[in-house]
Design an enzyme around this catalytic site. Structure first.
Site, PDB file in Angstrom:
ATOM      1  N   ASN A  94       0.701  -1.086   0.169  1.00  0.00           N
ATOM      2  CA  ASN A  94       0.029  -0.086   0.073  1.00  0.00           C
ATOM      3  C   ASN A  94       0.912   1.083  -0.110  1.00  0.00           C
ATOM      4  OD1 ASN A  94      -2.302  -1.702   0.297  1.00  0.00           O
ATOM      5  ND2 ASN A  94      -1.899  -1.701   2.576  1.00  0.00           N
TER       6      ASN A  94
ATOM      7  N   GLY B 212      -3.906   3.392   1.323  1.00  0.00           N
ATOM      8  CA  GLY B 212      -4.106   2.752   2.628  1.00  0.00           C
ATOM      9  C   GLY B 212      -2.986   2.518   3.417  1.00  0.00           C
TER      10      GLY B 212
ATOM     11  N   HIS C  99       6.758  -1.828   2.772  1.00  0.00           N
ATOM     12  CA  HIS C  99       6.471  -3.010   3.228  1.00  0.00           C
ATOM     13  C   HIS C  99       5.798  -3.790   2.227  1.00  0.00           C
ATOM     14  CE1 HIS C  99       3.610  -0.403   5.180  1.00  0.00           C
ATOM     15  NE2 HIS C  99       2.693  -1.466   5.026  1.00  0.00           N
TER      16      HIS C  99
HETATM   17  P1  AMP Z   1      -0.145  -0.660   5.837  1.00  0.00           P
HETATM   18  O1  AMP Z   1      -1.558  -0.235   6.300  1.00  0.00           O
HETATM   19  O2  AMP Z   1      -0.155  -1.146   4.489  1.00  0.00           O
HETATM   20  O3  AMP Z   1       0.598   0.731   5.966  1.00  0.00           O
HETATM   21  O4  AMP Z   1       0.038  -1.742   6.718  1.00  0.00           O
HETATM   22  C1  AMP Z   1       0.661  -1.723   8.266  1.00  0.00           C
HETATM   23  C2  AMP Z   1       0.691  -3.088   8.688  1.00  0.00           C
HETATM   24  O5  AMP Z   1       1.535  -2.939   9.962  1.00  0.00           O
HETATM   25  C3  AMP Z   1      -0.832  -3.179   9.203  1.00  0.00           C
HETATM   26  O6  AMP Z   1      -1.410  -4.425   8.695  1.00  0.00           O
HETATM   27  C4  AMP Z   1      -0.503  -3.423  10.844  1.00  0.00           C
HETATM   28  O7  AMP Z   1      -1.453  -4.501  11.404  1.00  0.00           O
HETATM   29  C5  AMP Z   1       0.797  -3.800  10.620  1.00  0.00           C
HETATM   30  N1  AMP Z   1       1.671  -3.461  12.120  1.00  0.00           N
HETATM   31  C6  AMP Z   1       1.534  -2.635  12.714  1.00  0.00           C
HETATM   32  N2  AMP Z   1       2.511  -2.251  13.798  1.00  0.00           N
HETATM   33  C7  AMP Z   1       2.816  -3.627  13.836  1.00  0.00           C
HETATM   34  C8  AMP Z   1       3.711  -4.164  14.762  1.00  0.00           C
HETATM   35  N3  AMP Z   1       4.571  -3.520  15.904  1.00  0.00           N
HETATM   36  N4  AMP Z   1       3.975  -5.648  14.448  1.00  0.00           N
HETATM   37  C9  AMP Z   1       3.470  -6.299  13.424  1.00  0.00           C
HETATM   38  N5  AMP Z   1       2.794  -5.536  12.634  1.00  0.00           N
HETATM   39  C10 AMP Z   1       2.413  -4.194  12.726  1.00  0.00           C
END
Ligand code: AMP
Ligand code: ZN
Length: 114
Positions: free
Chosen positions: A87, A93, A100
């Site tokens: 994203n 989003g 990532h």
């Molecule tokens: P996005 O919304 O594409 O930026 O994805 C960010 C992702 O990071 C989301 O799916 C969250 O659930 C995940 N996330 C946020 N903080 C952590 C964390 N400390 N450990 C693992 N996943 C995380």
């Protein structure tokens, strides 16, 4: 970037459930899984979004995709199938400003996404 959650995961300040690591990339379980298998794959070096990809980041991203066949096999989703998504920005989003890739599998995934 000291405030970045994923940089903190890379340097160990925040714990994570690691599934793969080498000198360039890290993969760990998403905190709020959207599928039975939901891991994130990140470059260790901070890069805020796909808009900022330079030659070095592109090499690291290519490296990510070289690791995918091994990773999906270990996670048991190579035969069932999976989705990789990144994203970018507000409309995309993106909530964490460190590039990532979501790797999702273990169930039938809907398309198109909402
Ligand atoms: P996005 O919304 O594409 O930026 O994805 C960010 C992702 O990071 C989301 O799916 C969250 O659930 C995940 N996330 C946020 N903080 C952590 C964390 N400390 N450990 C693992 N996943 C995380
Ligand atoms: Zn970062």
């Amino acid at each position: 970037m000291n405030d970045c959650i994923f940089c903190k995961i890379v340097n160990g300040e925040i714990p994570s459930n690691k599934v793969y690591e080498d000198d360039k990339i890290l993969s760990f379980k998403d905190l709020n899984p959207e599928a039975p298998v939901h891991v994130l794959i990140i470059p260790k070096k901070h890069i805020s979004s796909l808009n900022e990809v330079d030659d070095e980041a592109a090499e690291t991203i290519a490296h990510i995709f070289k690791i995918v066949p091994k990773l999906v096999k270990e996670l048991g989703i190579d035969e069932g199938g999976y989705r990789i998504v990144s994203n970018c920005g507000e409309d995309g989003g993106q909530s964490v400003p460190h590039v990532h890739f979501h790797l999702l599998g273990g169930r039938s995934l809907n398309w198109p996404p909402g």
